[in-house]
Design an enzyme around this catalytic site. Sequence first.
Site, PDB file in Angstrom:
ATOM      1  N   SER A 262     -37.609   2.082 -25.860  1.00  0.00           N
ATOM      2  CA  SER A 262     -38.911   2.037 -26.512  1.00  0.00           C
ATOM      3  C   SER A 262     -38.921   2.898 -27.770  1.00  0.00           C
ATOM      4  O   SER A 262     -38.119   3.823 -27.913  1.00  0.00           O
ATOM      5  CB  SER A 262     -39.996   2.535 -25.551  1.00  0.00           C
ATOM      6  OG  SER A 262     -40.078   1.719 -24.405  1.00  0.00           O
ATOM      7  N   GLY A 300     -39.794  -2.825 -27.295  1.00  0.00           N
ATOM      8  CA  GLY A 300     -39.326  -1.513 -27.725  1.00  0.00           C
ATOM      9  C   GLY A 300     -39.460  -1.253 -29.201  1.00  0.00           C
ATOM     10  O   GLY A 300     -38.961  -0.251 -29.705  1.00  0.00           O
ATOM     11  N   GLU A 342     -41.023  -8.972 -25.457  1.00  0.00           N
ATOM     12  CA  GLU A 342     -42.082  -8.293 -24.705  1.00  0.00           C
ATOM     13  C   GLU A 342     -42.640  -7.086 -25.460  1.00  0.00           C
ATOM     14  O   GLU A 342     -42.512  -5.944 -25.017  1.00  0.00           O
ATOM     15  CB  GLU A 342     -41.541  -7.839 -23.345  1.00  0.00           C
ATOM     16  CG  GLU A 342     -41.102  -8.978 -22.449  1.00  0.00           C
ATOM     17  CD  GLU A 342     -40.370  -8.487 -21.209  1.00  0.00           C
ATOM     18  OE1 GLU A 342     -40.195  -7.261 -21.052  1.00  0.00           O
ATOM     19  OE2 GLU A 342     -39.951  -9.339 -20.398  1.00  0.00           O
ATOM     20  N   PRO A 343     -43.273  -7.294 -26.615  1.00  0.00           N
ATOM     21  CA  PRO A 343     -43.890  -6.161 -27.304  1.00  0.00           C
ATOM     22  C   PRO A 343     -45.100  -5.647 -26.541  1.00  0.00           C
ATOM     23  O   PRO A 343     -45.927  -6.427 -26.064  1.00  0.00           O
ATOM     24  CB  PRO A 343     -44.293  -6.743 -28.659  1.00  0.00           C
ATOM     25  CG  PRO A 343     -44.486  -8.208 -28.391  1.00  0.00           C
ATOM     26  CD  PRO A 343     -43.495  -8.565 -27.325  1.00  0.00           C
ATOM     27  N   GLY A 344     -45.186  -4.364 -26.376  1.00  0.00           N
ATOM     28  CA  GLY A 344     -46.367  -3.745 -25.757  1.00  0.00           C
ATOM     29  C   GLY A 344     -46.965  -2.750 -26.716  1.00  0.00           C
ATOM     30  O   GLY A 344     -47.982  -3.002 -27.355  1.00  0.00           O
ATOM     31  N   ARG A 390     -48.353  11.951 -23.085  1.00  0.00           N
ATOM     32  CA  ARG A 390     -47.097  11.752 -23.803  1.00  0.00           C
ATOM     33  C   ARG A 390     -46.555  13.020 -24.465  1.00  0.00           C
ATOM     34  O   ARG A 390     -45.343  13.251 -24.439  1.00  0.00           O
ATOM     35  CB  ARG A 390     -47.253  10.631 -24.826  1.00  0.00           C
ATOM     36  CG  ARG A 390     -47.484   9.256 -24.186  1.00  0.00           C
ATOM     37  CD  ARG A 390     -47.401   8.140 -25.213  1.00  0.00           C
ATOM     38  NE  ARG A 390     -46.038   7.971 -25.695  1.00  0.00           N
ATOM     39  CZ  ARG A 390     -45.637   8.324 -26.902  1.00  0.00           C
ATOM     40  NH1 ARG A 390     -46.485   8.867 -27.768  1.00  0.00           N
ATOM     41  NH2 ARG A 390     -44.380   8.141 -27.264  1.00  0.00           N
ATOM     42  N   TYR A 394     -42.874  13.783 -23.232  1.00  0.00           N
ATOM     43  CA  TYR A 394     -41.802  13.426 -24.151  1.00  0.00           C
ATOM     44  C   TYR A 394     -41.729  14.298 -25.400  1.00  0.00           C
ATOM     45  O   TYR A 394     -40.875  14.066 -26.250  1.00  0.00           O
ATOM     46  CB  TYR A 394     -41.954  11.969 -24.623  1.00  0.00           C
ATOM     47  CG  TYR A 394     -42.175  10.960 -23.538  1.00  0.00           C
ATOM     48  CD1 TYR A 394     -41.298  10.869 -22.454  1.00  0.00           C
ATOM     49  CD2 TYR A 394     -43.236  10.069 -23.576  1.00  0.00           C
ATOM     50  CE1 TYR A 394     -41.493   9.936 -21.457  1.00  0.00           C
ATOM     51  CE2 TYR A 394     -43.439   9.130 -22.582  1.00  0.00           C
ATOM     52  CZ  TYR A 394     -42.564   9.067 -21.523  1.00  0.00           C
ATOM     53  OH  TYR A 394     -42.752   8.143 -20.535  1.00  0.00           O
ATOM     54  N   CYS A 421     -55.566  23.842 -17.687  1.00  0.00           N
ATOM     55  CA  CYS A 421     -54.981  25.141 -17.354  1.00  0.00           C
ATOM     56  C   CYS A 421     -53.456  25.059 -17.386  1.00  0.00           C
ATOM     57  O   CYS A 421     -52.775  25.248 -16.379  1.00  0.00           O
ATOM     58  CB  CYS A 421     -55.477  25.586 -15.972  1.00  0.00           C
ATOM     59  SG  CYS A 421     -55.125  27.305 -15.611  1.00  0.00           S
ATOM     60  N   TYR A 451     -49.935   3.715 -23.624  1.00  0.00           N
ATOM     61  CA  TYR A 451     -49.439   4.752 -22.704  1.00  0.00           C
ATOM     62  C   TYR A 451     -50.284   6.019 -22.705  1.00  0.00           C
ATOM     63  O   TYR A 451     -49.797   7.073 -22.312  1.00  0.00           O
ATOM     64  CB  TYR A 451     -47.969   5.086 -23.019  1.00  0.00           C
ATOM     65  CG  TYR A 451     -47.082   3.888 -22.904  1.00  0.00           C
ATOM     66  CD1 TYR A 451     -46.795   3.331 -21.669  1.00  0.00           C
ATOM     67  CD2 TYR A 451     -46.571   3.272 -24.040  1.00  0.00           C
ATOM     68  CE1 TYR A 451     -45.995   2.202 -21.557  1.00  0.00           C
ATOM     69  CE2 TYR A 451     -45.773   2.143 -23.946  1.00  0.00           C
ATOM     70  CZ  TYR A 451     -45.493   1.613 -22.698  1.00  0.00           C
ATOM     71  OH  TYR A 451     -44.719   0.487 -22.588  1.00  0.00           O
TER      72      TYR A 451
END
Length: 495
Positions: A262, A300, A342-344, A390, A394, A421, A451
């Site tokens: 991705s 991706g 399959e583009p998301g 994210r 990541y 926290c 996401y």
Amino acid sequence: MDTTAAPLVPEWLSVPAEPAALDPAVWTDSFRREEDGELAIDGRRVSELVREFGTPLYAYSEDTFRSRARAFRESFREAFAAQGAEVSVYYAGKAFLCSAVVRWAEEEGLNLDTASGGELRLALAAGLPPARIALHGNNKSEAEVRRALQHGVGRIVADSVPELLLIDRVAGELGVSAPVMIRVTPGVHAETHDFIATAHEDQKFGLSLAEGTARLAEGQLGEALRVEVAPTAADSAAMLAGLAAAALPHVDLRGVHCHIGSQIFGPEGFELAARRVLAFMAELSRRAEAPLPEVDLGGGYGIGYVAGERPRPASEIAEALAGTIAAACAEAGMEVPHLSIEPGRAITGPAGATLYTVGTIKDVAVEDEHGRTQVRRYVSVDGGMSDNARPVLYGSQYTVTLAGRSPAGEQVLCRVVGKHCESGDIVVHHCYLPADLRAGDVLAVAATGAYCWSLASNYNYLPRPAVVATSAAQAPRVIVRGETEDDLLARDAGL
């Protein structure tokens, strides 16, 4: 930029010469400034959205989603029509899925890739024809496989030999033939984070194309099927699975699937994967004595999150891939198969922005690598890692802007953080915001349409925000209801 003067600043970030400007590689045309500097989404002022729906808020442009979906469908169909091949575009629902999005995708001519029984159920409940749905995942349950086959989904992407055997058994019990694609790992390590790279060998998805790996799965076939398949010592795990699928009585082997990762910008990984997969398909077709009509090369494709990132438009991706596939098929002596992609994120990511209200602001002294004291301003907002995981997962970077008024004036180095926290609860690691920023101001974080809602949580008992759709053609409306504290307490069996 000379980072020795400001070593806390990454190379890609500079003091904005025009603070109100919106980088077109990050912000789509749906996001514009009004004359007074306030941000508007599809012509709807941010202040109006906040007044009606509150913050945090996922503001989601239907117009952007539709235009990007249309661009992928039209670009790929045009590019591959020149090669005499057809294309199906599957929207990768894991990026962001709700009933409204299912309907938008269907109306724009897209199919849908689902990765769980829950996503499949939502797609069916939203009225998408089952033949336009794919079921994915590396560990499908028997119940998920049964639901898919009972409703007649267009295909199931098999991830392992045991899953092939499960699909065949359930299909036999139901008296149907299961349309199956084999997911392979072509050994291409794309330039992306290890947790979102999915085609190198040491990871959970798919079946290896490497020679000699058949021995790792051969014992799972059972004696009778192993004799029928007759694998060789040099066979790959993917070849073993492909031959098994062709031999199973209730499996209709449609083709091969791969996905290399991705948030990829360069074409090289896609081109190398396509060549390897197509060569494998040609060999599998020969040994199985049956043509394989379809290949799916996944998605991706990267989008712009911060300055300096330049994602490729759908037309450029399509033209490059069409040329590569045509050449690879000619080398393999095969017809160009029906292609699926399959583009998301590439469709839905730029459609979303998250709106936050500023709370506490404080300056923190930071000692840099040269022993000098630098100042970083910490800007706290009313959301955080519960609505965008994210950055903590990541280390993802984002772009933020003052949205509720003009961001003019002196700009200072900031870090936008959440209210959780956790010291790692960072929304935007590096940014410049106006020196006169104050509590109550509204910020907009770009490209949060993928996401973010999907990975949202209730950490610290924060309710998940609503998703509100905007469009130039109609008034903003809620497409996913925001949670309340009462919703959270209702799940507690002790209350």
